[in-house]
Design a protein around this motif. Structure first.
Motif, short mmCIF file in Angstrom:
data_model
loop_
_atom_site.label_atom_id
_atom_site.label_comp_id
_atom_site.label_asym_id
_atom_site.label_seq_id
_atom_site.Cartn_x
_atom_site.Cartn_y
_atom_site.Cartn_z
N PRO A 186 30.70 6.66 27.68
CA PRO A 186 31.16 5.28 28.08
C PRO A 186 31.14 4.47 26.73
O PRO A 186 32.19 3.55 26.70
N GLU A 187 30.03 4.46 26.05
CA GLU A 187 29.98 3.49 25.03
C GLU A 187 30.99 4.17 23.65
O GLU A 187 31.67 3.14 23.19
N ILE A 188 31.34 5.32 23.76
CA ILE A 188 32.16 5.99 22.78
C ILE A 188 33.69 5.45 23.24
O ILE A 188 34.36 4.97 22.50
N ALA A 189 33.81 5.61 24.43
CA ALA A 189 35.35 5.05 25.13
C ALA A 189 35.48 3.76 24.66
O ALA A 189 36.59 3.56 24.60
N ALA A 190 34.52 2.83 24.93
CA ALA A 190 34.38 1.51 24.67
C ALA A 190 34.81 1.15 23.23
O ALA A 190 35.69 0.25 22.81
N MET A 191 34.35 1.88 22.30
CA MET A 191 34.38 1.67 20.94
C MET A 191 36.11 2.28 20.71
O MET A 191 36.69 1.26 19.74
N ILE A 192 36.38 3.21 21.11
CA ILE A 192 37.94 3.81 20.93
C ILE A 192 38.77 2.57 21.53
O ILE A 192 39.81 2.40 20.75
N LYS A 193 38.51 1.94 22.59
CA LYS A 193 39.44 0.95 23.01
C LYS A 193 39.41 -0.28 22.19
O LYS A 193 40.42 -0.74 22.09
N VAL A 194 38.40 -0.64 21.82
CA VAL A 194 38.03 -1.72 20.89
C VAL A 194 39.06 -1.62 19.72
O VAL A 194 39.74 -2.36 19.13
N GLN A 195 38.79 -0.33 18.89
CA GLN A 195 39.52 0.04 17.66
C GLN A 195 41.08 -0.07 17.98
O GLN A 195 41.92 -0.42 17.26
N SER A 196 41.51 0.54 19.32
CA SER A 196 42.85 0.59 19.50
C SER A 196 43.58 -0.77 19.56
O SER A 196 44.60 -1.04 19.07
N GLU A 197 42.67 -1.78 20.14
CA GLU A 197 43.14 -3.06 20.44
C GLU A 197 43.17 -3.77 18.97
O GLU A 197 44.23 -4.40 18.76
N VAL A 198 42.32 -3.73 18.19
CA VAL A 198 42.31 -4.25 16.85
C VAL A 198 43.42 -3.47 16.16
O VAL A 198 44.50 -4.49 15.30
N SER A 199 43.66 -2.45 16.07
CA SER A 199 44.98 -1.68 15.43
C SER A 199 46.13 -2.05 15.99
O SER A 199 47.10 -2.48 15.08
N THR A 200 46.30 -2.61 17.27
CA THR A 200 47.60 -2.81 17.88
C THR A 200 47.77 -4.48 17.33
O THR A 200 48.81 -4.94 17.15
N LYS A 201 46.83 -5.11 17.42
CA LYS A 201 46.80 -6.45 16.89
C LYS A 201 47.44 -6.66 15.45
O LYS A 201 48.10 -7.53 15.15
N MET A 202 46.83 -5.76 14.59
CA MET A 202 47.09 -5.77 13.05
C MET A 202 48.47 -5.32 13.02
O MET A 202 49.21 -5.85 12.28
#
Length: 904
Positions: free
Chosen positions: A882-898
């Motif tokens: 779950p912690e790894i999945a949360a990191m993937i989600k955050v990084q995806s959101e950062v990439s989308t925003k960028m």
């Protein structure tokens, strides 16, 4: 040959059972030559785990050192021989009983004991001393389940089994952080979700690793469970799921239970639970439509002053639908300790007699004849909270504590500690020399531990497994059953001349089947004549095992035939009125404290605290607080918070997070005086308890929180351990193992004096060492590192502006290492070279930090499986997924925003 069979056939070593939670995983152990470590693998043949292990189980081999072991008996602080120690124990107990009666003595025992230990302890106290003042730390975790089972079924029976996780179409997890507390079972559930589409509903007031995988998270108000399940019960009575045939033929009491359950309107249910009407309706519809529904519950249900009502409210829903005793359905209590079930079976709780018999006249007569008991007790004894109150009041004058640490784990722990200190005679049997409870003992008895002792344990699905020894008992230690039997014989009692655990198990099996004739659920009569060699070869099995093949056909599950263990063989619906917590929040104590476990630690850390691998994920005691509450209280992330209640206070690192709802805080249970300055959360918790089960209300304590005013903060990584007594100059400190040394977080006020001198007094233990230091007068920081022939001995970081910033994982990895000139400067900076940031450990099993995981995500690993392929993180027990999945989600959101910003 199937792959699993091929793998199992190649594994050699001692097949035994993990000593942690109630999952009861099988392990294969191969000890090192010096017996100070072992290679540990999951046993592919064990039906509880099929070779899987969690982070704690995987690290078992690292906990076997003799460091901090109690190896010799002690009398009044001085080492002695066993004869003198046991003579003193027997003599003082006899004297106390003669002067004050049998109820002036008590045993407080543990789910860490093996069944054979438990059996002789219960036999001695209830059959021969003549008191029922024996209770167990299982009172703190599963007593409400026992009471609820007995009210509904007539006996303490867990109906289902782990296989139901794979067969259910809907799994409701109530008050259980399944992913962290029972990770091996959680992975079985997630596999079913992927393979079969199993829906998961989680009823929990917090966001946890478990809620991340939920199809529906019911973020309920603390204490709202009875209102929710009463409303579900009333809904089911008027739904297509109502099973009229089962209710009519096999139950009693529907009317009165339904009348109570229907007393709340839906608006009142919404208010009591804090849930939206939409989420409630979704849950009810899924439950109605899904025949194969499994309800798994744990401490969030049990640890309440309404715990027994919560259990029965859940059971009522299964009885009205007839969803019990068949594949993939039923209420399922998941235990927290390796042998909590075994203790319940032998009668280790004060309100039980033995082998699922209580204190009715026919059972008393039967037990007296079987044991040939001269002084058989006549009724229930004092439950844990009341027992320690009686110790505090001077009514109990001789106390024997076995394999547990009540000075830390009992609610209102400061009072319990004071009670033990006041008690005229205290005996403690344990394996460690520095537990908070052991330090209070008049007589200290060194017991054998996991890997050294042999016996049986029972897991949450009623599966009895062998714990087998693969290490020689160290020093002058003895097995618990042996110690108890020797004291019993010195007290002049017959019936305790057992020579080995197999003889105890044989008598235990005989007692289970004695005049049973299927009148009691617990029956392992098949082993009534088991020999020592046969005992050694016992494979894991679920009870009942009566020796009658026809009777054993339903061993996996109970109640499929609608026959229960009440007088009329019918199950009972139980009225479950909604009750508030006994102590409610007010203007002074305006936050609700919830407590629980974390992923990599166990109980009071006497075992898990010995391995650095399990201290790197979370190394400090903490309190989670909602951002809105933190803003109101001027608390920021990493501040030190003082958490106070009517009963005590604790100093904890603040984590500001919306994982907890506004008005609620959460703190783990594990830290003791060994590892922190003042972090025993059970000094804060309320002693209020369920009137039926006696289980404490550890999930609801009114508290207030304030920010601790500090002058300085520091972090130390050091090869040499710093003793807790040396840290008295700090107001707050927490110590944990890190790399080849230790990590210390500390903070203080002006009373410390010269901070630089104080910190150097803690670390400068090498006369020829080289000191490299740096000071920034603007930022009010200073730091230094200590080397001996380029080997890093200590690194110290101090600040007068707030908690210090440094890559603690990277520093810990370098303690004790020989470093280059560039690396030495990097240590002083507190940062590794660019691109090598370790971050905190996420996967304890594989030692993978957040830095490495983030780099793999940035390189294109966009699923947990791909991260595992690149880093190995999450490939063992899976509790970090779950912690790894949360990191993937955050990084995806950062990439989308960028990307969006770039497009604009």
């Amino acid at each position: 040959m199937p792959l699993e069979e091929s793998l199992a056939s190649k594994l050699t070593g001692t097949r035994t059972t993990c000593p942690y939670c109630g999952v009861g995983c099988g392990v294969i152990a191969n000890p090192s030559d010096d017996g100070q470590a072992a290679d540990i693998q999951g046993d592919p043949e064990h039906p509880s785990n099929f070779g899987k292990l969690c982070s704690k189980g995987s690290a078992l081999g690292e906990t076997l050192t003799l460091e901090e072991r109690l190896l010799e008996p002690e009398l009044e602080g001085s080492k002695t021989d066993w004869n003198s120690a046991l003579d003193r124990v027997a003599g003082k107990f006899l004297q106390t009983i003669a002067e004050h009666g049998p109820d002036s003595v008590a045993f407080y025992v543990s789910g860490q004991l093996l069944t054979e230990d438990y059996y002789v302890a219960n036999k001695l106290m209830k059959g021969f001393i003549g008191s029922s003042n024996i209770d167990t730390n299982s009172r703190l975790c599963m007593a409400s389940s026992v009471a609820g089972h007995k009210r509904a079924f007539g006996t303490d029976t867990v109906p289902g089994c782990y296989e139901d996780l794979e067969l259910a179409d809907l799994v409701v997890l109530i008050g259980s952080n399944f992913a962290w507390c029972h990770p091996v079972l959680h992975q079985r559930l997630l596999a079913a979700k992927i393979e079969r589409g199993t829906k998961i509903v989680v009823v929990d007031p917090r966001d946890t690793a478990t809620t991340d995988a939920a199809d529906l998270h019911l973020k309920i108000k603390v204490g709202g469970d009875v209102a929710l399940f009463n409303a579900l019960f009333a809904y089911l009575a008027n739904s297509n799921a109502y099973n009229d045939t089962f209710v009519t033929d096999h139950t009693n009491g529907l009317g009165s239970a339904l009348e109570v359950a229907s007393s709340f309107s839906m608006d009142e249910v919404v208010e009591a639970t804090g849930l939206t009407i939409e989420n409630i309706e979704t849950f009810f519809e899924w439950y109605e439509e899904t025949s194969r529904t499994l309800s798994i519950y744990s401490q969030g249900v049990n640890q309440s002053s309404s715990g027994t009502n919560k259990v029965n409210a859940i059971i009522n829903c299964h009885l009205i639908t007839g969803r019990i005793g068949r594949p993939g359905m039923g209420p399922f209590s998941i235990t927290g300790q390796p042998n909590a079930m075994g203790g319940r079976e032998v009668g280790g709780l004060a309100n039980q007699l033995a082998v699922h018999m209580d204190f009715e006249p026919e059972s008393l007569d039967r037990v007296k004849r079987f044991w040939k008991a001269p002084n058989l007790t006549r009724g229930p004894g004092l439950k844990a909270v009341d027992m320690f109150d009686a110790v505090h009041e001077g009514k109990i004058k001789a106390l024997w504590i076995m394999a547990t640490n009540p000075a830390v784990s009992m609610p209102n722990a400061a009072k319990v500690r004071d009670a033990i200190e006041k008690c005229p005679f205290v005996v403690v049997s344990d394996i460690v020399e520095n537990s908070d409870t052991l330090t209070l003992a008049d007589v200290k008895l060194p017991a054998t531990g996991w890997g050294e002792k042999s016996g049986t344990v029972t897991n949450s699905e009623r599966r009895i497994s062998r714990q087998r020894s693969f290490l020689k008992p160290p020093g002058n230690t003895k097995h618990d059953w042996e110690i108890i039997c020797e004291v019993a014989q010195r007290m002049g009692f017959n019936g305790f001349s057992f020579q080995n655990p197999s003889e105890i198990f044989r008598e235990y099996a005989q007692m289970s089947t004695f005049e049973n004739n299927q009148s009691r659920d617990f029956d392992i009569g098949k082993f009534s004549e088991v020999s020592s060699s046969e005992y050694d070869q016992i494979k894991p099995f679920q009870w009942p095992k009566t020796g009658n093949a026809e009777q054993d056909t339903s061993a996996k599950r109970f109640f499929a035939n609608g026959q229960f263990f009440t007088i009329d063989k019918r199950a009972n619906f139980v009225p479950t009125p909604v009750r508030s917590a006994i102590n409610l929040i007010d203007t002074e104590f305006d936050l609700v404290l919830n407590t629980g476990r974390i992923r990599d630690q166990w109980h009071t850390m006497t075992r898990t605290g010995k391995t650095q691998r399990l201290s790197t994920h979370i190394g400090e005691p903490y309190v989670e607080i909602n951002p809105k509450d933190a803003l109101r209280l001027n608390l920021k992330d990493a501040d030190v918070a003082v958490v106070s209640s009517k009963w005590g206070k604790a100093y904890l690192r603040a984590i500001v997070t919306d994982r907890v709802s506004q008005g609620n805080v959460f703190s783990p249970i594990h830290w003791t005086r060994r590892y922190a300055s003042r972090a025993c959360i059970d000094e804060v918790t309320s002693p209020a308890h369920d009137p039926t089960s006696g289980q404490p209300e550890l999930k609801y304590t009114p508290v207030n929180i304030r920010k601790m005013e500090l002058e300085w903060w520091a972090y130390i990584g050091t090869m040499k351990e710093i003793e807790p007594s040396q840290l008295s100059g700090a107001v707050y400190w927490a110590i944990s193992r890190r790399g080849d040394g230790w990590a210390v977080e500390l903070a203080g006020d002006t009373s410390t004096g010269d901070l630089s001198h104080y910190l150097k007094s803690l670390t400068s233990k090498f006369p020829d060492s080289e000191i490299i230091s740096f000071e920034n007068s603007v930022s009010k920081e200073f730091r230094y590192s200590e080397f001996n022939s380029n080997q890093l001995q200590a690194a110290v970081f101090a600040s007068f502006n707030g908690p210090v910033e440094a890559d603690r994982t990277w520093i810990g990895q370098n303690i004790g290492k020989t470093l280059s000139q560039e690396e030495r400067l990097r240590v002083l900076a507190g940062r590794p070279p660019s691109g090598q940031v370790s971050g905190k450990i996420v996967c304890s099993c594989m030692g993978v930090g957040s830095g490495e995981i983030l780099r793999s995500i940035q390189a294109g690993a966009n699923t947990v499986a791909k991260v595992g392929e690149q880093t190995c993180a999450g490939t063992n027990c899976g509790s970090c997924k779950p912690e790894i999945a949360a990191m993937i989600k955050v990084q995806s959101e950062v990439s989308t925003k960028m990307n969006l910003e770039a497009a604009e």
